[in-house]
Design an enzyme around this catalytic site. Sequence first.
Site, PDB file in Angstrom:
ATOM      1  NE  ARG A   1      -3.474  -2.198   2.931  1.00 53.80           N
ATOM      2  CZ  ARG A   1      -3.210  -3.299   3.620  1.00 53.80           C
ATOM      3  NH1 ARG A   1      -2.015  -3.446   4.200  1.00 53.80           N
ATOM      4  NH2 ARG A   1      -4.107  -4.261   3.755  1.00 53.80           N
TER       5      ARG A   1
ATOM      6  CE  LYS B   1      -6.358  -0.729   4.689  1.00 56.68           C
ATOM      7  NZ  LYS B   1      -7.657  -1.080   4.089  1.00 56.68           N
TER       8      LYS B   1
ATOM      9  CG  HIS C   1      -4.415   0.410  -3.987  1.00 59.49           C
ATOM     10  ND1 HIS C   1      -3.803   0.482  -2.744  1.00 59.49           N
ATOM     11  CD2 HIS C   1      -5.358  -0.552  -3.885  1.00 59.49           C
ATOM     12  CE1 HIS C   1      -4.364  -0.391  -1.932  1.00 59.49           C
ATOM     13  NE2 HIS C   1      -5.299  -1.036  -2.592  1.00 59.49           N
TER      14      HIS C   1
ATOM     15  NE  ARG D   1      -2.706  -3.653  -1.253  1.00 60.68           N
ATOM     16  CZ  ARG D   1      -2.290  -4.431  -0.258  1.00 60.68           C
ATOM     17  NH1 ARG D   1      -0.997  -4.684  -0.110  1.00 60.68           N
ATOM     18  NH2 ARG D   1      -3.151  -4.963   0.590  1.00 60.68           N
TER      19      ARG D   1
ATOM     20  CG  HIS E   1      -5.925  -8.722   1.585  1.00 60.38           C
ATOM     21  ND1 HIS E   1      -6.069  -9.126   0.273  1.00 60.38           N
ATOM     22  CD2 HIS E   1      -5.789  -7.370   1.534  1.00 60.38           C
ATOM     23  CE1 HIS E   1      -6.011  -8.079  -0.517  1.00 60.38           C
ATOM     24  NE2 HIS E   1      -5.844  -7.002   0.221  1.00 60.38           N
TER      25      HIS E   1
ATOM     26  CE1 TYR F   1      -5.563  -7.177  -6.514  1.00 58.32           C
ATOM     27  CE2 TYR F   1      -6.015  -8.227  -4.399  1.00 58.32           C
ATOM     28  CZ  TYR F   1      -5.629  -7.114  -5.132  1.00 58.32           C
ATOM     29  OH  TYR F   1      -5.322  -5.947  -4.480  1.00 58.32           O
TER      30      TYR F   1
END
Length: 299
Positions: free
Chosen positions: A149, A173, A245, A248, A271, A280
């Site tokens: 990110r 995150k 992004h 990514r 994730h 994806y």
Amino acid sequence: MQSWKNYIKEYKNYLRLERGLSENTIQNYIFDVEKLMGFLSEKGIAVTPVQISEEIVQQFVYSISGVVNARSQSRILSGLKSFFNYLIFEGYRNTTPLELIEVPKTGRKLPDTLSVEEIDLLIAAVDLSKDEGERNRAMLETLYSCGLRVSELVGLKISDLFFEDGFVKITGKGNKQRFVPIGESTKKYITMYKDLVRSHQNVQRGHEDTLFLNRRGRQLTRAMVFTIIKDLALKIGLNKAISPHTFRHSFATHLLENGADLRSIQMMLGHESITTTEVYMHLDRKFLSEVLSSYHPRK
């Protein structure tokens, strides 16, 4: 509305301390509840979070349905569900007023991707005659090589580089950390930037360990990385709306197309849920047919 503010204050502490979420994520959750508060204030409805009924929440949903798209509606309702589930968890309520409210169907937005050739063209367009050229090339290589990110990229520390082991430590995150493998060519470009350019900069106090610096010796902003990428896209005439992004997304897509499993990609992307990574799976039917014919025992 004072009672709402008191509950929201407790809710913020819960998200920060119990859930370990970042301040940006917490603010997004609070924003959804404040949307509902604004509706109640506008309509003159005096009701606390403990008293609010399903009918009132339904009125709120109707009010936003004509203003925001289905995806935004879905996100707001998701934020409200989290808030009311918290109230149930703390014993303030027994039920949620969103139990029977349907979330609008949005479908999954397929992320934009770049081909390997387009990524090569973007990186080749970096002007290496300027000092920031070495930095920009190293940043783009890192974005694509590690699937980061943009916030993870600008926050990368020199002490996070474990090149001998072939990994970099990423803080994602909610301050969750993960180790991501890094390729030899990306290690080479980072080392060149670090040794040839960064070592000659006047580094500002507090940024001694920050890897990618701006001209003033401070950490780069996310907006600056966006600008660098958009300028390169214009330079090569790339007719796509791209951002950090996009690199990514391309990282994950290219891994998947070349046979990597979703679980491995999930771990590298950071994730929490495999369902997030499944976005994806936007491969064309031709590729899926090739997978079937190559690997199924009854091909």
